[in-house]
Motif scaffolding. Structure first.
Motif, mmCIF file in Angstrom:
data_model
loop_
_atom_site.group_PDB
_atom_site.id
_atom_site.type_symbol
_atom_site.label_atom_id
_atom_site.label_comp_id
_atom_site.label_asym_id
_atom_site.label_seq_id
_atom_site.Cartn_x
_atom_site.Cartn_y
_atom_site.Cartn_z
ATOM 1 N N ILE A 1 -10.027 -6.051 6.266
ATOM 2 C CA ILE A 1 -11.323 -6.609 5.882
ATOM 3 C C ILE A 1 -11.286 -8.131 5.801
ATOM 4 C CG2 ILE A 1 -13.090 -6.651 4.077
ATOM 5 C CD1 ILE A 1 -12.244 -3.826 3.347
ATOM 6 N N ASN A 2 -10.243 -8.682 5.201
ATOM 7 C CA ASN A 2 -10.203 -10.118 4.981
ATOM 8 C C ASN A 2 -8.765 -10.625 4.971
ATOM 9 O OD1 ASN A 2 -9.184 -9.434 2.398
ATOM 10 N ND2 ASN A 2 -11.281 -9.259 1.614
ATOM 11 N N LYS B 1 -9.551 8.924 -1.305
ATOM 12 C CA LYS B 1 -9.727 7.611 -0.700
ATOM 13 C C LYS B 1 -8.390 6.968 -0.338
ATOM 14 C CE LYS B 1 -14.093 6.594 -3.074
ATOM 15 N NZ LYS B 1 -14.801 5.619 -3.937
ATOM 16 N N GLU C 1 -6.996 -6.788 2.328
ATOM 17 C CA GLU C 1 -7.710 -5.595 1.896
ATOM 18 C C GLU C 1 -8.030 -4.709 3.088
ATOM 19 O OE1 GLU C 1 -11.065 -6.489 -0.492
ATOM 20 O OE2 GLU C 1 -9.985 -7.867 -1.814
ATOM 21 N N LEU C 2 -7.920 -3.387 2.886
ATOM 22 C CA LEU C 2 -8.101 -2.420 3.959
ATOM 23 C C LEU C 2 -9.260 -1.474 3.672
ATOM 24 C CD1 LEU C 2 -4.383 -1.371 4.678
ATOM 25 C CD2 LEU C 2 -5.768 -3.034 5.935
ATOM 26 N N ASP C 3 -9.834 -1.008 4.763
ATOM 27 C CA ASP C 3 -10.861 0.023 4.690
ATOM 28 C C ASP C 3 -10.413 1.158 5.600
ATOM 29 O OD1 ASP C 3 -13.093 1.498 4.248
ATOM 30 O OD2 ASP C 3 -14.411 0.288 5.533
ATOM 31 N N HIS C 4 -10.200 2.357 4.998
ATOM 32 C CA HIS C 4 -9.705 3.471 5.792
ATOM 33 C C HIS C 4 -10.806 4.025 6.688
ATOM 34 C CE1 HIS C 4 -8.239 7.589 6.664
ATOM 35 N NE2 HIS C 4 -7.062 6.965 6.705
ATOM 36 N N ILE C 5 -10.429 4.260 7.953
ATOM 37 C CA ILE C 5 -11.401 4.769 8.915
ATOM 38 C C ILE C 5 -11.150 6.234 9.245
ATOM 39 C CG2 ILE C 5 -12.291 4.515 11.264
ATOM 40 C CD1 ILE C 5 -11.637 1.548 11.096
ATOM 41 N N VAL D 1 -7.078 2.114 10.160
ATOM 42 C CA VAL D 1 -7.704 1.326 9.086
ATOM 43 C C VAL D 1 -8.249 0.027 9.671
ATOM 44 C CG1 VAL D 1 -6.168 2.289 7.329
ATOM 45 C CG2 VAL D 1 -5.542 0.168 8.486
ATOM 46 N N LYS D 2 -9.068 -0.639 8.863
ATOM 47 C CA LYS D 2 -9.616 -1.931 9.254
ATOM 48 C C LYS D 2 -9.220 -2.971 8.221
ATOM 49 C CE LYS D 2 -13.806 -4.445 10.512
ATOM 50 N NZ LYS D 2 -15.261 -4.386 10.756
ATOM 51 N N VAL E 1 -5.540 5.245 1.594
ATOM 52 C CA VAL E 1 -5.544 4.379 2.766
ATOM 53 C C VAL E 1 -4.528 4.869 3.785
ATOM 54 C CG1 VAL E 1 -5.111 2.029 3.581
ATOM 55 C CG2 VAL E 1 -6.337 2.398 1.439
ATOM 56 N N TYR F 1 0.857 -1.178 0.000
ATOM 57 C CA TYR F 1 0.000 0.000 0.000
ATOM 58 C C TYR F 1 0.901 1.239 0.000
ATOM 59 C CZ TYR F 1 -4.108 -2.821 1.149
ATOM 60 O OH TYR F 1 -5.125 -3.730 1.119
#
Length: 985
Positions: free
Chosen positions: A156-157, A123, A161-165, A153-154, A125, A116
């Motif tokens: 996901i799997n 968007k 894969e990441l999801d920015h918080i 970040v979280k 990360v 990353y």
């Protein structure tokens, strides 16, 4: 007030002496396979592997070897940068890596890296590629500390894969951060997040809606000691510790005041250095602080620090004082990352051996590392060396006094090789030396170091038998027995004289004495190079090894003797193991010896020293390791350098037990001492795993294909079954116990179920298995491990291996082949029956045709036979006519021959008469001779015609006659001379 608190802390610490564990450090550097010696972060993953982040790549360690991962732009799935600053593992088992060029994640199921990078998008990360620290909090929430703040970040799997918080930085109006350069993020067990920056410390608790910043306030002694915060940790007691660039800070539970700790050069029990890079607790709860001046272990009761610093020329201490990180693992290991010393490690369970050694340039140490003799009195420890003289270590202050061979000094030590030390009943200290005979230090004369000498002088009586002394002991009468290279002597203290012992047994004289022992029955046992002697009050016995006697001593070279509490006698030999005579058999003139060797678990068959501890265990120093023997269960437990010994090789007779039960053993690398009851076995917690899978000696990666078949879906350490084609005729598997404290002592056993029925045992040097040309079928590879022989862990590692057989050995092919064979046999049989019948018909037809043909031929033959008979009759008639004609012909020839012969005879007769009458000079003589000659020739021809009849009747035979050819030819030539003349020839 600030200075008062600081002074009080330092002063109180200086009043209490520090007592620290004598930890032995192991080192892993680039010479051992580490990619670089600058180590910034350490992690142990959920599978048991150790990970080390350096400034030149990432390292995975399996206790024996390193696997190195580096950035390579030309190869996809590699790191983005070689500068590794922090590591963290998620719940999926993936490893997240902080680098100088982005955030990386190692996807363990795919054995690849995903990257990353910071992108200038809404968007994004992460908001910087310079990642300094990582921290997992809650479930799947990853906090990322950068040089531009914090990203939350979280995960996901399992694919990373990441999801920015959230992004937190000083640029935001409500940001609690005091600086954007984040050094550390710590997840507090109470749910709070601590963020250490270059501008102070920040506390975040979203659940409570709390955000607090702490900074250094020069006028407040209870504020943070420095704004550069590098480490944060809350201990088991709830105390929060904060390491900064200048000083360590402590916040007690329920307080908001910081208590400061600094380094004081004059106080050895202060913090090792003011720059605290790492804080943690080991498995026993001991607080550990990694600083730029070494390692500090904190004692909460005394509020003191026990420091471990780098000591030059020592391979047992911390090899570099710049500690970057500290990581304790569940096995009791404490891993230390250093700035230039690679990885250091010690184990909190390691045996507490105390050792003394020679340190070059250090006068307050042993004079030499080869230890030959030991004795301890109430005031200190005497240590005799092989080449360094005599040492005396004072108990009161720990100082050393050295006694060396120096002829220039009065009362000097006669040799630097001190082989034995004895305190007699009068308090005199006797030292036996190798080549310098005996030195005696009279009682109370230790301070002046003036020795009295006893030596063997040629021609002198009442002296030693030899100047090379190996052993001494004092009996109940006060006599001192001395074993020497030349034999046995005893000293009479009343007359100050020596007496030699010249006992002979079976032509064996006592000589080359190595050890002495007086048993409870006052029998003197004498170990020599040529056998064992026992001297009683009135007789001497001799024992040696006999191949035909299994109850004899195992070897003649006896170098150590000991008697245990039960009266059993133990004898150590040089190269032939340990021997024992039971107490019941000790007084027997012909006792039976029981043998112990390496096959029974002994560390080595050369035994230099034997001591019994207070629990009845025997301790044996050998040529390779120290053995503890438990007589109750008959088991050995061996200790080596990896267990804390200064070295594996011990030395002759160098052993001693003091009145408190402390044992001393000397070797080639110094002196070791310990209390046996403090030596406990470390719990063995193997984490058996496969580390590599190879085909034709080439490592197979996940997803790689062989013969159009993918061998590993995932890395081998996550694989429980493998399917191979029969065309792969060779493969191998490597494995490790992931036991990091003493990996070289781990034993392994393996068995391929379906191929072999017994376990195969190997040591840690052979952690691989190879198989070739396995038949098709299902196999189960099983592996187990142990730290000691016989103490196998119940955990068994398994790998199912399916070998796909060639089609010609598969069941369907065999069934098809059998069916085809049966059908072929059936069709062949039908064909044979049909062929047989067809042949019979054809033969019958042929017989009929042949019979008809024969009948026709028979008639034809009969007709031809009739014609032949008729021709035969005609031939008979013709033959009769021919015979008759021949007879008439013979009669004609005979008659004509007679008719020609008579006139020729009548012609020759007158010619002969004329020749006789003519003179030789007559010109007609030659002509007459020629006429006679031709007439005779013609007569000869007529005679030959008459011979024809005799030839046909068989009445003539051939006769060979020897004759001269020249007259014969001349005679023929004379007949043609006239004719030749007419023809002008």
């Amino acid at each position: 007030l600030y200075f008062l608190i600081l002074f009080s802390s330092i002063f109180s610490a200086s009043l209490l002496p520090a007592q620290k564990n004598n930890y032995r450090f192991q080192h892993y550097t680039s010479e051992d396979g580490l990619s670089q010696d600058n180590v910034d972060c350490i992690l142990k993953d959920s599978r048991g592997f150790m990970w080390f982040g350096t400034w030149n790549g990432l390292n995975r360690f399996d206790a024996y070897s390193f696997t190195i991962f580096k950035a390579d732009p030309e190869i996809p799935g590699t790191l983005s940068d070689n500068f590794i600053y922090d590591l963290a593992e998620d719940r999926f088992g993936n490893i997240w890596i902080a680098t100088g060029k982005g955030l990386n994640v190692y996807l363990h199921e795919k054995d690849i890296f995903m990257v990353y990078l910071f992108r200038q998008t809404a968007k994004a990360v992460i908001h910087s590629n310079k990642i300094n620290t990582l921290c997992f909090a809650e479930e799947d929430i990853l906090w990322i500390g950068t040089d531009r703040g914090v990203d939350k970040v979280k995960v996901i799997n399992k694919d990373g894969e990441l999801d920015h918080i959230e992004h937190i930085s000083t640029g935001h109006r409500s940001s609690p951060l005091t600086d954007n350069y984040v050094n550390v993020i710590y997840d507090d067990p109470d749910g709070s997040i601590w963020i250490g920056t270059n501008g102070g410390l920040t506390l975040l608790n979203d659940a409570q809606g709390v955000s607090v910043s702490y900074t250094h306030q020069p006028d407040n002694p209870y504020s943070l000691s420095n704004n550069h915060v590098y480490s944060v940790y809350r201990d088991d007691g709830g105390t929060l510790w904060v390491g900064t660039n200048f000083g360590l800070n402590r916040i007690n539970p329920g307080s908001d005041r910081f208590i400061w700790y600094f380094h004081d050069p004059d106080n050895p029990n202060s913090l090792a250095h003011g720059n605290v890079q790492s804080i943690c607790q080991d498995l026993a709860g001991t607080l550990i602080f990694g600083t730029l001046g070494g390692l500090s272990l904190y004692d909460p009761e005394s509020d003191l620090f026990y420091n471990y610093i780098s000591i030059p020329h020592s391979d047992k201490e911390l090899n570099n004082e710049f500690v970057s990180c500290v990581f304790p693992d569940p096995q009791g290991n404490v891993w230390i990352g250093t700035d230039r010393g690679g990885v250091n490690k010690y184990n909190i369970y390691q045996t507490t051996f105390e050792y003394y050694e020679h340190i070059p340039g250090e006068t307050n140490s042993l004079s030499h590392n080869t230890i030959n003799s030991i004795f301890e009195d109430r005031s200190g420890l005497w240590v005799g060396t092989a080449g360094g003289g005599l040492n005396y270590k004072q108990t009161s202050n720990g100082g050393y006094q050295h006694f060396r061979y120096n002829p220039a000094e009065p009362g000097f030590l006669s040799s630097d090789f001190v082989t034995c030390i004895l305190r007699d009943g009068s308090g005199n200290l006797w030292m036996g030396t190798w080549g310098g005979a005996i030195n005696v230090l009279p009682a109370g004369k230790k301070e002046d170091g003036s020795f009295h000498h006893y030596q063997d002088i040629a021609g002198e009586e009442n002296l030693l038998t030899d100047n090379f002394v190996s052993s001494m002991l004092e009996d109940r009468k006060g006599r001192i027995w001395i074993g020497t290279l030349g034999g046995l002597s005893w000293y009479d203290p009343d007359n100050d004289t020596f007496h030699g012992v010249r006992d002979t047994v079976h032509d064996r004289i006592i000589s080359q004495v190595g050890c002495l022992h007086m048993d409870r029955y006052e029998n003197l046992w004498i170990g020599t190079e040529n056998g064992l002697f026992k001297k009683t009050r009135d007789r001497t016995f001799f024992y040696s090894h006999y191949d035909e006697n299994p109850g004899s001593i195992s070897g003649d070279y006896v170098i150590s003797i000991n008697e245990d509490r039960s009266g059993n006698l133990w004898f150590g030999t040089y190269g032939n193991g340990l021997n024992m005579i039971s107490n019941e058999d000790a007084r027997n003139p012909n006792p039976e010896f029981k043998h112990f060797s390496e096959k029974d678990g002994l560390a080595n068959n050369t035994i230099y020293g034997i001591l019994e501890d207070d629990e009845g265990n025997l301790w044996l120093s050998t040529d390779y390791g120290l053995s503890r023997y438990n007589p109750e269960n008959g088991t050995f437990h061996n200790f080596y350098k990896s267990d804390g010994l200064p070295g594996n090789q011990f030395y002759w007779s160098a052993c001693y037990k003091n009145p408190e039960g402390k044992l001393y053993f000397g070797g080639m690398n110094g002196l070791v001492s310990f209390y046996p009851d403090q030596i406990s076995s470390q719990p063995f917690q193997p984490g058996l795993t496969f580390t590599d899978f190879k085909i034709y000696n080439q490592s197979v990666k996940a997803g790689e294909k062989f013969h159009d078949r993918m061998i590993l879906q995932r890395p081998i350490w996550q694989t429980d079954s493998i399917t191979l084609s029969h065309r792969i005729s060779e493969f191998s598997v490597e494995f490790s116990s992931l036991y990091f404290d003493r990996p070289d002592k781990v034993l392994y056993a393996y068995m391929l179920e379906g191929f072999e029925n017994e376990w195969r045992y190997v040591d840690s040097r052979r952690r691989f298995i190879s198989y070739t040309n396995l038949d098709g079928g299902h196999y189960i590879l099983k592996i187990k491990s142990a730290i000691e022989e016989g103490n196998w862990s119940p955990e068994i590692l398994t790998l199912h291996i399916q070998i796909i057989p060639p089609f010609w050995v598969r069941t369907w092919f065999i069934i098809t082949a059998v069916m085809a064979l049966l059908m072929s046999l059936f069709l062949y049989n039908r064909y044979r029956v049909y062929s047989h019948r067809q042949r019979e018909y054809e033969l019958e037809q042929m017989v009929r045709e042949r019979t008809a043909q024969i009948e026709g031929q028979k008639q034809k033959l009969e007709q031809q036979n009739q014609e032949i008979l008729e021709h035969q009759n005609k031939l008979f008639e013709l033959n009769k006519e021919v015979l008759k004609s021949n007879q008439l012909q013979m009669q004609f020839f005979t008659h004509m021959s007679h008719e020609f012969r008579t006139p020729l005879t009548l012609i020759i007769s007158p010619i002969d008469q004329l020749i006789r009458e003519l003179n030789r000079s007559n010109p007609h003589l030659q002509k007459l001779l020629l006429i006679r000659k031709n007439a005779q020739r013609l007569l000869h021809l007529i005679n030959q015609l008459m011979e024809v009849r005799r030839i046909k009747t068989g009445n003539i035979e051939l006769r060979a006659v020897q004759d001269d050819m020249v007259p014969f030819l001349e005679n023929i030539m004379q007949s043609f001379i006239g004719l030749a003349g007419q023809k002008d020839i």
